[in-house]
Design a protein around this motif. Structure first.
Motif, PDB file in Angstrom:
ATOM      1  N   ARG A  98       0.841  -1.202   0.000  1.00  0.00           N
ATOM      2  CA  ARG A  98       0.000   0.000   0.000  1.00  0.00           C
ATOM      3  C   ARG A  98       0.883   1.262   0.000  1.00  0.00           C
ATOM      4  NH1 ARG A  98      -4.645   1.206   4.575  1.00  0.00           N
ATOM      5  NH2 ARG A  98      -4.586   3.460   4.460  1.00  0.00           N
ATOM      6  N   CYS A 294      -8.066   3.257  13.373  1.00  0.00           N
ATOM      7  CA  CYS A 294      -8.977   4.350  13.717  1.00  0.00           C
ATOM      8  C   CYS A 294     -10.326   4.117  13.062  1.00  0.00           C
ATOM      9  CB  CYS A 294      -8.386   5.665  13.273  1.00  0.00           C
ATOM     10  SG  CYS A 294      -7.906   5.590  11.580  1.00  0.00           S
ATOM     11  N   HIS A 457     -10.679   9.875   3.777  1.00  0.00           N
ATOM     12  CA  HIS A 457     -10.329   9.366   5.098  1.00  0.00           C
ATOM     13  C   HIS A 457     -10.147  10.613   5.966  1.00  0.00           C
ATOM     14  CE1 HIS A 457      -9.064   6.487   8.014  1.00  0.00           C
ATOM     15  NE2 HIS A 457      -7.882   7.026   8.165  1.00  0.00           N
TER      16      HIS A 457
HETATM   17  O1  LIG Z   1      -8.143   1.318   8.021  1.00  0.00           O
HETATM   18  C1  LIG Z   1      -7.179   1.800   7.427  1.00  0.00           C
HETATM   19  O2  LIG Z   1      -6.691   1.282   6.437  1.00  0.00           O
HETATM   20  C2  LIG Z   1      -6.554   3.083   7.896  1.00  0.00           C
HETATM   21  C3  LIG Z   1      -6.917   3.356   9.294  1.00  0.00           C
HETATM   22  C4  LIG Z   1      -6.178   4.491   9.871  1.00  0.00           C
HETATM   23  O3  LIG Z   1      -5.993   5.510   9.260  1.00  0.00           O
HETATM   24  C5  LIG Z   1      -5.683   4.366  11.225  1.00  0.00           C
HETATM   25  O4  LIG Z   1      -5.970   3.369  11.873  1.00  0.00           O
HETATM   26  O5  LIG Z   1      -4.950   5.264  11.686  1.00  0.00           O
END
Ligand SMILES: O=C(O)CCC(=O)C(=O)O
Ligand SMILES: NC(=O)C1=CN([C@@H]2O[C@H](COP(=O)(O)OP(=O)(O)OC[C@H]3O[C@@H](n4cnc5c(N)ncnc54)[C@H](OP(=O)(O)O)[C@@H]3O)[C@@H](O)[C@H]2O)C=CC1
Length: 515
Positions: A98, A294, A457
């Motif tokens: 990624r 997150c 995001h």
């Molecule tokens: O779920 C994801 O791929 C990214 C999640 C994210 O940005 C995080 O956990 O800080």
């Protein structure tokens, strides 16, 4: 540490820790002094005009070279990241893919050029008063301070989305590596530094500073050469950086991604038809990466009844076979136990089930259920518990689901599980979901963020510090740009892209789009 192309020597006083057993890993790492912060930021400022002025093809080639260099680190990078983060091999290999994919996507985006928002309004001397010639393009903000995240040692760290989007925008970058993975950071920074030199970019375009302790991050945000900040981490950390940035003589924007509990709604017809399967899928999403996303589904809302009971029974069964997983750091594990402990001590919360306990470093998956009335009455239920814990909220009807949703803070995601028979109810919920979240999903689980052009995001506070932006996907470049309008500038002095006969690129000329 790397400051503008040079490794910084000194006394090693920061060691990574094996996430699984707490043992110290070698080698030791040098930590940044205030002079290192100043040197890195000054070098970035000195390199800024040169870097921003390079032809876009050169900038794109540089990002592709960074991706190639990270690819060349191969399995060594995965192995080091595994030890430092406790995350499994498959996940980290995926994250490596990624990370390089993201850099290559931004390289394509640079060349596509539409992000420059080119606009030309020709002069009209015959108008009264005469209309001037106006030409607009986006320019880079200047050096960006990037804070590596603990939970994505590759994709949200040294060469992660914040760095890739800032470099793509034409901004030099100074990274503060996360103290939980200095070895991973060092390997990636070495790859970037090699690419800077081979691509013939000015050395100050990239630096990596190490350190554990708030002073380093504070000094970086307060350094007058820094023009913007990218951060993923705790709400407390993000708020502290926002405060430092706003108190500067020249305040700067902070793009902080902080906390989210990502509501998931199970609408009645869907729940009736698929309660069992939904229960299993919920626990899989909840426990993914020890819940350290997150985007973790922190709350689930549904109408109480037999179907919800079946869902809870299925979730309980799935939890029974869920292994404990190593968490990122001792502090994160401590915070998780405290958060989940607080939930279990609430009189209104019932434990639905839990996963295997595991070692002291592991997070144990846990699901609680509360009534909507209890949820609404107690602010504690709304706090992000970072790890594999979640709450199912039992509601009287869809109206009560809507009331709970409307009472939530800003979120990264909001999800609806539905079949056609639920669409009328969905229509009443969608405006609420749009108002609280950056991404609205149907019939999926929020973990796993696709890196594309249409991804958001982000989300209203406290999901992020600025809900008008995204930290993933090509639109992330916009955070590090600002518009400049050139009025009546002689043709010879105009940027090439704004000259009348410039090479083809999306532009808005006298109001009409031209490609
Ligand atoms: O779920 C994801 O791929 C990214 C999640 C994210 O940005 C995080 O956990 O800080
Ligand atoms: N929502 C999300 O996406 C995430 C949330 N978290 C939450 O954060 C908690 C701690 O995890 P962690 O990843 O270490 O996140 P932190 O927010 O604690 O730290 C992230 C980075 O910011 C720096 N930092 C934090 N606070 C300050 C401050 N006041 N001033 C200057 N710099 C600061 C840290 O450096 P230093 O510590 O050296 O000062 C680190 O480099 C987790 O338990 C979880 O609750 C974590 C990761 C992702």
């Amino acid at each position: 540490m790397f400051v503008a192309g040079n490794r910084r020597d000194g006394t090693a006083n920061l060691n990574a820790v094996d996430a699984a057993d707490g043992s110290e890993l070698s080698p030791g790492f040098v930590t940044a002094t205030m002079q290192d912060v100043e040197d890195a930021c000054k070098a970035a400022a000195d390199a800024q005009t040169d870097y921003a002025g390079r032809p876009l093809a050169e900038r794109a080639a540089f990002l592709r070279l960074v991706a190639d260099k990270i690819d060349a680190l191969g399995d060594d990078l995965t192995q080091r990241a595994m030890k430092e983060s406790g995350l499994p091999e498959m996940r980290l290999n995926g994250e490596r893919g990624r990370t390089v994919g993201q850099l290559r996507l931004f390289a394509d985006e640079i060349e596509n050029g539409a992000w420059q928002s080119l606009r030309i309004d020709h002069a009209d001397a015959d108008r009264t008063p005469p209309k001037p010639d106006l030409r607009l393009r986006m320019v880079p903000l200047g050096p960006v301070a990037v804070f590596g995240a603990s939970n994505f040692p590759l994709a949200f760290s040294v060469a992660g989305g914040d760095t890739a989007s800032a470099l793509a925008a034409g901004c030099c970058v100074v990274v503060k590596g996360h103290p939980a993975h200095p070895g991973t950071s060092e390997m990636v920074a070495a790859a970037i530094t090699e690419a800077v030199s081979e691509a013939g970019m000015p050395a100050g375009v990239f630096s990596l500073l190490n350190g554990a302790g708030n002073e380093l991050g504070e000094a970086l945000v307060k350094n007058p050469h820094i023009a913007a900040v990218g951060f993923t981490g705790s709400r407390g950390g993000g708020l502290a950086l926002m405060k430092h940035a706003s108190e500067r003589k020249v305040p700067i924007p902070v793009y902080a991604e902080m906390s989210s509990i990502n509501p998931v709604v199970l609408l009645p017809n869907k729940l009736e038809a698929q309660a069992d399967a939904l229960g299993t899928a919920y626990v899989a999403s909840l426990a993914l990466g020890a819940g350290q996303f997150c985007t973790n589904p922190g709350i689930v809302l549904a109408v109480k009844g037999d179907a919800l009971d079946t869902f809870l029974a299925s979730a309980k069964e799935a939890l029974g076979t869920t292994a404990a997983q190593t968490m990122l750091t001792k502090n994160i594990k401590g915070a998780y136990d405290q958060g989940a402990g607080k939930l279990s001590s609430k009189s209104g919360a019932t434990l639905v089930g839990q996963g295997a306990e595991g070692s002291a470093a592991c997070g144990r998956a846990q699901v609680f259920t509360v009534s909507a009335a209890d949820f609404m009455a107690d602010e504690d239920y709304r706090e992000e518990v970072f790890g594999p814990s979640s709450i199912v909220i039992r509601c009287a009807d869809v109206d009560e689901i809507r009331s709970v949703l409307a009472s939530l803070e800003g979120q990264l995601t909001a999800t609806l599980h539905m079949v056609e028979g639920d669409y009328e109810a969905a229509k009443t919920l969608l405006p609420v979901l749009e108002s609280i979240a950056g991404r609205v999903l149907a019939n999926g689980w929020p973990t796993g963020v696709e890196v594309t052009h249409a991804m958001v995001h982000g989300g209203p506070f406290p999901a992020t510090s600025d809900g008008r932006s995204t930290s993933v996907g090509t639109m992330a470049i916009e955070r590090y740009l600002r518009p400049v309008s050139y009025q009546d500038l002689p043709e010879e002095l105009l940027p090439e892209v704004l000259k009348d006969g410039a090479a083809k690129c999306l532009r808005r000329v006298d109001g009409k789009y031209e490609v």
